[in-house]
Scaffold this motif. Structure first.
Motif, PDB file in Angstrom:
ATOM      1  N   UNK A 109      41.717   8.761  33.842  1.00  0.00           N
ATOM      2  CA  UNK A 109      41.245  10.048  34.349  1.00  0.00           C
ATOM      3  C   UNK A 109      40.941   9.963  35.843  1.00  0.00           C
ATOM      4  N   UNK A 110      40.284   8.909  36.263  1.00  0.00           N
ATOM      5  CA  UNK A 110      39.878   8.794  37.663  1.00  0.00           C
ATOM      6  C   UNK A 110      41.065   8.572  38.592  1.00  0.00           C
ATOM      7  N   UNK A 111      42.008   7.691  38.274  1.00  0.00           N
ATOM      8  CA  UNK A 111      43.188   7.596  39.151  1.00  0.00           C
ATOM      9  C   UNK A 111      43.986   8.895  39.217  1.00  0.00           C
ATOM     10  N   UNK A 112      44.080   9.594  38.070  1.00  0.00           N
ATOM     11  CA  UNK A 112      44.802  10.870  38.067  1.00  0.00           C
ATOM     12  C   UNK A 112      44.108  11.870  38.982  1.00  0.00           C
ATOM     13  N   UNK A 113      42.771  11.968  38.887  1.00  0.00           N
ATOM     14  CA  UNK A 113      42.021  12.901  39.738  1.00  0.00           C
ATOM     15  C   UNK A 113      42.149  12.521  41.214  1.00  0.00           C
ATOM     16  N   UNK A 114      42.152  11.226  41.493  1.00  0.00           N
ATOM     17  CA  UNK A 114      42.296  10.778  42.890  1.00  0.00           C
ATOM     18  C   UNK A 114      43.675  11.103  43.441  1.00  0.00           C
ATOM     19  N   UNK A 115      44.702  10.872  42.622  1.00  0.00           N
ATOM     20  CA  UNK A 115      46.068  11.190  43.044  1.00  0.00           C
ATOM     21  C   UNK A 115      46.225  12.689  43.291  1.00  0.00           C
ATOM     22  N   UNK A 116      45.663  13.481  42.405  1.00  0.00           N
ATOM     23  CA  UNK A 116      45.718  14.940  42.542  1.00  0.00           C
ATOM     24  C   UNK A 116      44.984  15.395  43.809  1.00  0.00           C
ATOM     25  N   UNK A 117      43.821  14.827  44.076  1.00  0.00           N
ATOM     26  CA  UNK A 117      43.047  15.164  45.267  1.00  0.00           C
ATOM     27  C   UNK A 117      43.811  14.792  46.532  1.00  0.00           C
ATOM     28  N   UNK A 118      44.441  13.617  46.516  1.00  0.00           N
ATOM     29  CA  UNK A 118      45.205  13.186  47.696  1.00  0.00           C
ATOM     30  C   UNK A 118      46.370  14.138  47.970  1.00  0.00           C
ATOM     31  N   UNK A 119      47.024  14.612  46.918  1.00  0.00           N
ATOM     32  CA  UNK A 119      48.127  15.554  47.115  1.00  0.00           C
ATOM     33  C   UNK A 119      47.638  16.883  47.679  1.00  0.00           C
ATOM     34  N   UNK A 120      46.510  17.371  47.167  1.00  0.00           N
ATOM     35  CA  UNK A 120      45.969  18.636  47.674  1.00  0.00           C
ATOM     36  C   UNK A 120      45.585  18.490  49.142  1.00  0.00           C
ATOM     37  N   UNK A 121      44.955  17.381  49.496  1.00  0.00           N
ATOM     38  CA  UNK A 121      44.586  17.146  50.897  1.00  0.00           C
ATOM     39  C   UNK A 121      45.830  17.096  51.788  1.00  0.00           C
ATOM     40  N   UNK A 122      46.824  16.362  51.347  1.00  0.00           N
ATOM     41  CA  UNK A 122      48.049  16.222  52.136  1.00  0.00           C
ATOM     42  C   UNK A 122      48.701  17.577  52.397  1.00  0.00           C
ATOM     43  N   UNK A 123      48.866  18.362  51.339  1.00  0.00           N
ATOM     44  CA  UNK A 123      49.533  19.653  51.509  1.00  0.00           C
ATOM     45  C   UNK A 123      48.659  20.673  52.243  1.00  0.00           C
ATOM     46  N   UNK A 124      47.336  20.562  52.129  1.00  0.00           N
ATOM     47  CA  UNK A 124      46.463  21.455  52.897  1.00  0.00           C
ATOM     48  C   UNK A 124      46.609  21.180  54.393  1.00  0.00           C
ATOM     49  N   UNK A 125      46.686  19.901  54.753  1.00  0.00           N
ATOM     50  CA  UNK A 125      46.909  19.569  56.164  1.00  0.00           C
ATOM     51  C   UNK A 125      48.273  20.073  56.642  1.00  0.00           C
ATOM     52  N   UNK A 126      49.274  19.908  55.787  1.00  0.00           N
ATOM     53  CA  UNK A 126      50.623  20.351  56.178  1.00  0.00           C
ATOM     54  C   UNK A 126      50.649  21.870  56.355  1.00  0.00           C
ATOM     55  N   UNK A 127      50.114  22.593  55.380  1.00  0.00           N
ATOM     56  CA  UNK A 127      50.174  24.054  55.458  1.00  0.00           C
ATOM     57  C   UNK A 127      49.294  24.609  56.583  1.00  0.00           C
ATOM     58  N   UNK A 128      48.088  24.043  56.743  1.00  0.00           N
ATOM     59  CA  UNK A 128      47.145  24.617  57.709  1.00  0.00           C
ATOM     60  C   UNK A 128      47.403  24.112  59.128  1.00  0.00           C
ATOM     61  N   UNK A 129      47.531  22.808  59.270  1.00  0.00           N
ATOM     62  CA  UNK A 129      47.639  22.242  60.621  1.00  0.00           C
ATOM     63  C   UNK A 129      49.062  22.289  61.166  1.00  0.00           C
ATOM     64  N   UNK A 130      50.031  21.945  60.339  1.00  0.00           N
ATOM     65  CA  UNK A 130      51.406  21.842  60.830  1.00  0.00           C
ATOM     66  C   UNK A 130      52.100  23.201  60.825  1.00  0.00           C
ATOM     67  N   UNK A 131      52.027  23.895  59.696  1.00  0.00           N
ATOM     68  CA  UNK A 131      52.750  25.163  59.565  1.00  0.00           C
ATOM     69  C   UNK A 131      51.942  26.369  60.051  1.00  0.00           C
ATOM     70  N   UNK A 132      50.643  26.216  60.236  1.00  0.00           N
ATOM     71  CA  UNK A 132      49.821  27.302  60.771  1.00  0.00           C
ATOM     72  C   UNK A 132      49.578  28.446  59.807  1.00  0.00           C
ATOM     73  N   UNK A 133      49.545  28.184  58.522  1.00  0.00           N
ATOM     74  CA  UNK A 133      49.267  29.217  57.524  1.00  0.00           C
ATOM     75  C   UNK A 133      47.766  29.520  57.568  1.00  0.00           C
TER      76      UNK A 133
END
Length: 195
Positions: free
Chosen positions: A87-111
């Motif tokens: 459960x904990x590795x799955x939650x960590x992996x999921x959190x890392x993906x959300x963080x990564x894509x939030x940075x991409x969408x907000x910082x890189x793409x300017x959404x």
């Protein structure tokens, strides 16, 4: 007389104990991340945006992690510790993906902030669920392949045992025929003597 709990019951109890901690940790982690992401552009309003999103994302992420982590490996006969710690590795992996894509969408793409949080959460959750499903299908395929090879080996061993038994029976029949011929070398003469 003390009643012993089954392994599945022990796993369920431990997971139920972990879920509230996972919910609080997820909410806090999402809040810290979203607040740091948005504070440079939104200033004090970053708190108002990140708090409700952190609560919703933390609860949703915990529910998904506990469901996927619990149902993934427990039905394949793996050790209890594997499904407990999954459960904990799955939650960590999921959190890392959300963080990564939030940075991409907000910082890189300017959404915009709200859309970047929504898009990153859908993308992160979707990829983590897809990866989990692929892993489960791989484990099912490997289990089927192992079972098929075990059954094939068992059938080959049974066929070899049957062939060996037939060869031994054939040798006994030939030996009896030879013994009969030695005792009665010419059965035609024996029949003529009686007539």
């Amino acid at each position: 007389m003390a009643a012993y709990a089954s392994p599945n019951q022990v796993t369920t109890d431990i997971i139920q104990q972990d879920v509230p901690i996972l919910v609080m940790d997820s909410m806090f982690a999402y809040f810290c991340f979203l607040e740091q992401l948005l504070v440079s552009d939104l200033g004090p309003h970053a708190l108002a945006v990140s708090l409700p999103f952190a609560c919703v994302l933390g609860l949703l992420a915990s529910m998904i992690a506990s469901t996927m982590g619990n149902s993934s490996f427990s039905s394949y006969g793996f050790a209890i510790s594997v499904s407990q710690s999954y459960i904990w590795p799955y939650a960590s992996f999921q959190f890392a993906l959300v963080i990564l894509f939030a940075h991409v969408f907000y910082s890189v793409l300017g959404v915009s902030p709200v859309f970047s949080i929504l898009l990153s959460s859908f993308t992160g959750f979707g990829i983590s669920i897809s990866m989990n499903s692929l892993l489960i299908e791989y484990l099912r395929w490997r289990a089927r392949r192992t079972l098929r090879s075990v059954r094939l080996n068992q059938s080959q061993q049974q066929n070899e045992a049957r062939n060996l038994a037939r060869v031994e029976d054939g040798d006994d029949t030939r030996q009896q025929d030879l013994e009969n011929q030695i005792q009665d070398p010419n059965p035609l003469q024996h029949g003529q003597n009686h007539s």
